[in-house]
Design an enzyme around this catalytic site. Structure first.
Site, PDB file in Angstrom:
ATOM      1  N   SER A 129       0.849  -1.194   0.000  1.00 39.62           N
ATOM      2  CA  SER A 129       0.000   0.000   0.000  1.00 39.62           C
ATOM      3  C   SER A 129       0.880   1.237   0.000  1.00 39.62           C
ATOM      4  CB  SER A 129      -0.911   0.010   1.230  1.00 39.62           C
ATOM      5  OG  SER A 129      -1.686   1.188   1.229  1.00 39.62           O
ATOM      6  N   ASP A 169      -4.436   3.974  -2.370  1.00 39.92           N
ATOM      7  CA  ASP A 169      -5.585   4.510  -1.640  1.00 39.92           C
ATOM      8  C   ASP A 169      -5.938   5.881  -2.186  1.00 39.92           C
ATOM      9  OD1 ASP A 169      -6.154   2.539   0.434  1.00 39.92           O
ATOM     10  OD2 ASP A 169      -4.169   3.027   1.216  1.00 39.92           O
ATOM     11  N   HIS A 208      -8.053   1.676  -4.416  1.00 47.85           N
ATOM     12  CA  HIS A 208      -9.006   1.505  -3.316  1.00 47.85           C
ATOM     13  C   HIS A 208      -9.653   2.864  -3.098  1.00 47.85           C
ATOM     14  CE1 HIS A 208      -9.609   0.327   1.228  1.00 47.85           C
ATOM     15  NE2 HIS A 208     -10.744   0.379   0.548  1.00 47.85           N
ATOM     16  N   GLY A 249      -0.826   3.065   9.484  1.00 48.25           N
ATOM     17  CA  GLY A 249      -0.129   2.998  10.761  1.00 48.25           C
ATOM     18  C   GLY A 249      -1.012   2.755  11.971  1.00 48.25           C
ATOM     19  N   ASP A 293      -6.739  -5.358   4.828  1.00 47.30           N
ATOM     20  CA  ASP A 293      -6.061  -4.076   4.603  1.00 47.30           C
ATOM     21  C   ASP A 293      -6.128  -3.242   5.872  1.00 47.30           C
ATOM     22  OD1 ASP A 293      -4.983  -1.803   3.389  1.00 47.30           O
ATOM     23  OD2 ASP A 293      -6.895  -1.194   2.481  1.00 47.30           O
ATOM     24  N   GLY A 294      -4.941  -2.850   6.391  1.00 45.08           N
ATOM     25  CA  GLY A 294      -4.907  -1.990   7.564  1.00 45.08           C
ATOM     26  C   GLY A 294      -4.470  -2.749   8.802  1.00 45.08           C
ATOM     27  N   GLY A 295      -3.316  -2.366   9.341  1.00 40.08           N
ATOM     28  CA  GLY A 295      -2.816  -3.006  10.555  1.00 40.08           C
ATOM     29  C   GLY A 295      -2.155  -4.350  10.325  1.00 40.08           C
TER      30      GLY A 295
END
Ligand code: DX5
Ligand code: ZN
Length: 222
Positions: free
Chosen positions: A7, A34, A65, A144, A174-176
């Site tokens: 990403s 993103d 995205h 983050g 997606d994310g973390g």
């Protein structure tokens, strides 16, 4: 094999071309762009122009995205860009079949993103029309962040739902996502790990990719 997707939200924006080349050499499988509007989420990020500018820096797939309201209004911006897939957020759609058809008419695949509070039961009715489902492990808008509790269970539920049907779409998370939780995410049923901070912040990206692949070796959920 689990697919690792970079990403670019977490990349160094002064050196995006080099970052894409570096991640390609480090062994990632694709890139995630993103796109934010400052309204659906309180942040701004990349644009279709970045896809266009960076396309020649890697042979790997690019996808967008859309973390923005009214996605139909910007789909025309992707027409000639060779983004392989557009991922739209479930709660931004007023007429999902129409949006999906518009994306397909531009020769791109369709992904659907779900935020942590979005109901899998309701959204899963649309899975038969998709090429991918993306489960956000964080509230959209920023890289983050730590993964929200309940993400693993949501992946497991999505996996069960998909495995009961004949339409076997991949699940992206997606994310973390980071090396420490990659194995549990894959064991829960994720096929694609989308990572920003965990890939672009460390000094040795290739080592990060290798350590994730080692931790996953022999542990595919199917
Ligand atoms: C969040 C974005 C993610 C983000 C992930 O709104 O959709 O793609 O870049 O960032 P990390 O990996 O840092 O959580
Ligand atoms: Zn994203």
């Amino acid at each position: 094999m689990t697919h690792i997707c970079a990403s670019l939200l977490a990349a160094d924006y002064a050196r995006l071309g080099e970052e894409v080349q570096h991640a390609t050499k480090a062994g990632v499988d694709s890139f995630h762009f993103d796109m934010m509007d400052g309204h659906y989420v309180p942040n701004l990020a990349l644009t279709p122009d970045h896809i266009k500018a960076l396309r020649s820096y890697s042979h790997l797939p690019f996808h967008a995205h859309l973390e923005l309201d009214n996605p139909d209004d910007v789909l025309c911006k992707f027409e000639t860009l060779h983004a392989g897939m557009i991922i739209v957020q479930w709660d931004t759609l007023t007429d999902p079949p129409r949006t999906f058809e518009k994306i397909r008419s531009q020769n791109m695949k369709v992904g659907l993103g779900l935020s942590p509070d979005d109901s899998l039961d309701e959204a899963s009715r649309l899975f038969q029309d998709l090429d991918l489902v993306l489960l956000l492990g964080v509230y959209p808008g920023f890289g983050g962040q730590s993964m929200q509790p309940g993400t693993l269970e949501k992946i497991e539920s999505a996996r069960k739902y998909i495995d009961q049907t004949n339409h076997r779409i991949p699940i992206a998370v997606d994310g973390g996502v980071k090396p420490e939780n990659a194995l549990s995410l894959v064991q829960a049923g994720a096929d694609i790990l989308i990572m920003g901070t965990a890939l672009f912040r460390p000094i040795d990206m290739a080592q990060t990719v290798r350590s994730i692949r080692e931790s996953l070796a022999g542990s595919q959920h199917r």
